[in-house]
Design an enzyme around this catalytic site. Structure first.
Site, PDB file in Angstrom:
ATOM      1  N   LEU A 151       0.809  -1.220   0.000  1.00 43.86           N
ATOM      2  CA  LEU A 151       0.000   0.000   0.000  1.00 43.86           C
ATOM      3  C   LEU A 151       0.846   1.276   0.000  1.00 43.86           C
ATOM      4  O   LEU A 151       0.475   2.250  -0.671  1.00 43.86           O
ATOM      5  CB  LEU A 151      -0.957  -0.012   1.192  1.00 43.86           C
ATOM      6  CG  LEU A 151      -2.087   1.010   1.168  1.00 43.86           C
ATOM      7  CD1 LEU A 151      -2.948   0.835  -0.075  1.00 43.86           C
ATOM      8  CD2 LEU A 151      -2.943   0.900   2.428  1.00 43.86           C
ATOM      9  N   ILE A 168       1.425   2.918  -3.257  1.00 46.86           N
ATOM     10  CA  ILE A 168       0.341   3.743  -3.786  1.00 46.86           C
ATOM     11  C   ILE A 168       0.267   5.077  -3.047  1.00 46.86           C
ATOM     12  O   ILE A 168       0.037   6.123  -3.651  1.00 46.86           O
ATOM     13  CB  ILE A 168      -1.017   3.007  -3.662  1.00 46.86           C
ATOM     14  CG1 ILE A 168      -0.897   1.556  -4.141  1.00 46.86           C
ATOM     15  CG2 ILE A 168      -2.104   3.755  -4.394  1.00 46.86           C
ATOM     16  CD1 ILE A 168      -0.359   1.406  -5.539  1.00 46.86           C
ATOM     17  N   GLU A 169       0.456   5.035  -1.745  1.00 47.54           N
ATOM     18  CA  GLU A 169       0.288   6.233  -0.930  1.00 47.54           C
ATOM     19  C   GLU A 169       1.420   7.241  -1.114  1.00 47.54           C
ATOM     20  O   GLU A 169       1.175   8.440  -1.245  1.00 47.54           O
ATOM     21  CB  GLU A 169       0.195   5.843   0.556  1.00 47.54           C
ATOM     22  CG  GLU A 169      -1.121   5.206   0.945  1.00 47.54           C
ATOM     23  CD  GLU A 169      -2.263   6.200   0.975  1.00 47.54           C
ATOM     24  OE1 GLU A 169      -1.999   7.419   0.908  1.00 47.54           O
ATOM     25  OE2 GLU A 169      -3.420   5.764   1.036  1.00 47.54           O
ATOM     26  N   SER A 170       2.656   6.774  -1.082  1.00 51.90           N
ATOM     27  CA  SER A 170       3.783   7.707  -1.005  1.00 51.90           C
ATOM     28  C   SER A 170       4.995   7.278  -1.810  1.00 51.90           C
ATOM     29  O   SER A 170       6.035   7.930  -1.701  1.00 51.90           O
ATOM     30  CB  SER A 170       4.207   7.852   0.461  1.00 51.90           C
ATOM     31  OG  SER A 170       4.678   6.599   0.959  1.00 51.90           O
ATOM     32  N   TYR A 187      -8.001   3.795  -6.649  1.00 53.71           N
ATOM     33  CA  TYR A 187      -7.133   3.431  -5.532  1.00 53.71           C
ATOM     34  C   TYR A 187      -6.861   1.924  -5.476  1.00 53.71           C
ATOM     35  O   TYR A 187      -5.706   1.486  -5.484  1.00 53.71           O
ATOM     36  CB  TYR A 187      -7.777   3.912  -4.232  1.00 53.71           C
ATOM     37  CG  TYR A 187      -6.874   3.875  -3.027  1.00 53.71           C
ATOM     38  CD1 TYR A 187      -5.769   4.705  -2.937  1.00 53.71           C
ATOM     39  CD2 TYR A 187      -7.142   3.019  -1.957  1.00 53.71           C
ATOM     40  CE1 TYR A 187      -4.951   4.695  -1.820  1.00 53.71           C
ATOM     41  CE2 TYR A 187      -6.333   3.000  -0.847  1.00 53.71           C
ATOM     42  CZ  TYR A 187      -5.239   3.830  -0.780  1.00 53.71           C
ATOM     43  OH  TYR A 187      -4.436   3.806   0.317  1.00 53.71           O
TER      44      TYR A 187
END
Length: 524
Positions: free
Chosen positions: A150, A153-155, A258
């Protein structure tokens, strides 16, 4: 004792009855040994990981009554390996447990990532410092290992990343959400960036969301969009008699993409060859370990004592917002596995003065930067630069400033300051002498109330008693703030609220109908 001659047979000869008896004994022995081979290893109930084709993590060896096998069947049974995977990617693949999402958005994201091999390489190399810890935590909580992907995707696995909405860290926590999950945010550290603290909080949050929705895709949508937004979207679909799966909800474009992004990364990790991609080797062992610190210490000195490059040290300890780490607030640091012992040895042997060249000072009262500089023995320009204090701003009482640590300052910063340090500023208001005409029946008190001033000040400026009255038309001396008058005039010139930007709001200065100021409000 009888010795055999060279011509004598080496093995005794058996008659047919003896040979038959020997064969039966041998067959019985092999049956017993084969039966033992079907028993599971370890204690009853212990899981045995299977790594053969078609196996899944946590698969248990089947138990039951023993069955005899013939010698010819021994080599036909597969051997179950209990050796852990040497590569972390393989370990992640074995823990995949989410249902796959298949739609055109997933295909689009697969093409987007695979067309940028340099971007994938940078992301995966950056992740090598953190992935082992995340996978360990996921397995300990029995959560799907897809969640380890994850932060891609986030950072892009950058713990210093900050979004336009002020979300920060590898897991991109908003300030309010971070506080809810006990992530400290003060002038010296931001735990939203901390590797251990933010991972703990992110997995706590994801578990909470999965408990709410019972579906990992919806939990991920809530992580991105907010649990309230997802709940309202589900309720709206239920009311309309529509489905409530991730694909069926009406959601913003960012949230719609997302889970497909995560699914695309999962597919590439699961089979990089199918996407002409190559993942860098990440070995299945810890990259870092925790080391206790007992004194405040400069970031640069800690890196030097550990014999690691400063950029590596900051990547493992990204929560530090200042050039010093306060032991009372951050009692441990992370170091590469092989450097932890080096740091401890050098830390204990250090004799070149104090570990920290900076400390914290708390303003006892509201003051300007020049006064604070005199209190701390600093140059005003240096004080402003080090603490990011703009011109014409007052430092509020209780604010914490970073100042040089002298030889006389032997005590480290207290835990209260280390956990709650904040710098609060307010505009420095300049006043200007002016006169106003007293109205009929006006007094010192009424004029003070009209302009938001104290009765004592108005009386003092005009050399009269606090209860005195003024004749109509009398010139009353007042000292009014310039900034408040100018801003009030500016605000009065607005005909409509439309020209004001979204992050501006008007609030009253004092209990006065005519005085207002414009103040920027932080958006969350």
């Amino acid at each position: 004792m009888m010795l055999h001659s060279r011509s004598a047979p080496l093995y005794p000869s058996f008659s047919f009855p003896n040979f038959r008896l020997f064969s039966l004994v041998l067959l019985l022995l092999m049956t017993v040994l084969a039966g033992c081979a079907t028993r599971p290893t370890g204690m009853p109930g212990d899981p045995v990981l299977a790594t053969g084709p078609g196996s899944t993590p946590g698969q248990r060896v089947q138990t039951g009554p023993l069955r005899a096998i013939t010698p010819g069947q021994v080599n036909s049974f597969p051997i179950v390996s209990t050796e852990p995977p040497k590569e972390l990617w393989d370990r992640i693949r074995r823990g995949f447990a989410m249902p796959d999402l298949q739609n055109e958005l997933v295909t689009d994201r697969e093409q987007w990532y695979t067309s940028r091999p340099d971007y994938i390489l940078r992301m995966t190399e950056r992740s090598s410092k953190y992935l082992f810890h995340i996978v360990e935590e996921l397995e300990r909580r029995q959560m799907p290992t897809e969640l380890a992907l994850l932060p891609f995707i986030e950072s892009a696995f950058n713990p210093q990343a900050v979004s336009s909405a002020k979300a920060a860290g590898m897991w991109q926590f908003m300030p309010a959400t971070g506080k809810y999950f006990d992530l400290k945010q003060n002038d010296f550290r931001d735990d939203r960036r901390d590797v251990l603290a933010s991972t703990r909080a992110a997995l706590d949050y994801l578990q909470k969301l999965y408990g709410m929705f019972g579906d990992w895709h919806l939990a991920l949508a809530a992580y991105n969009w907010g649990e309230g937004s997802v709940s309202r979207a589900i309720a709206k679909n239920q009311k309309a008699g529509l489905g409530t799966s991730y694909n069926e909800l009406n959601m913003p474009a960012e949230t719609r993409l997302y889970v497909p992004k995560l699914q695309a990364v999962k597919n590439i990790v699961a089979n990089p060859q199918a996407f002409n991609s190559e993942l860098p080797l990440i070995e299945n062992h810890p990259y870092f370990q925790q080391v206790q610190i007992t004194r405040d210490i400069d970031v640069a000195l800690a890196a030097r004592l550990a014999d690691v490059p400063i950029d590596v040290f900051k990547a493992l300890n990204p929560s530090a917002r200042r050039p010093v780490i306060l032991a009372a607030g951050t009692p441990q640091i992370l170091l590469p596995w092989d450097n932890a012992l080096v740091f401890q040895r050098n830390f204990d042997a250090y004799t070149q003065g104090q570990y920290a060249s900076w400390t914290a000072w708390t303003a006892p009262s509201t003051m300007n930067a020049a006064e604070a500089a005199r209190h701390t023995g600093m140059n005003e320009a240096d004080l402003r630069s080090m603490n990011n204090i703009p011109p014409r701003m007052l430092i509020k009482a209780g604010s914490t400033l970073l100042i040089p640590r002298t030889a006389q300052m032997d005590d480290d910063v207290s835990s209260h300051v280390a956990d709650n340090a904040q710098l609060s500023l307010s505009p420095e208001i300049t006043t200007r002498r002016t006169t106003v005409k007293a109205r009929k029946g006006e007094s010192v008190a009424s004029i003070a109330g009209r302009y938001g001033l104290t009765v004592a000040s108005v009386a003092n400026w005009n050399s009269v008693r606090a209860g005195a009255a003024f004749k109509q038309g009398h010139q009353v001396v007042l000292y009014l703030p310039i900034t408040a008058r100018n801003v009030a005039n500016m605000v009065g010139s607005f005909k409509k609220p439309a020209p004001l930007s979204d992050n501006i709001k008007i609030i009253p200065v004092r209990r006065s109908a005519s005085k207002t100021i414009v103040k920027k409000s932080k958006r969350r």
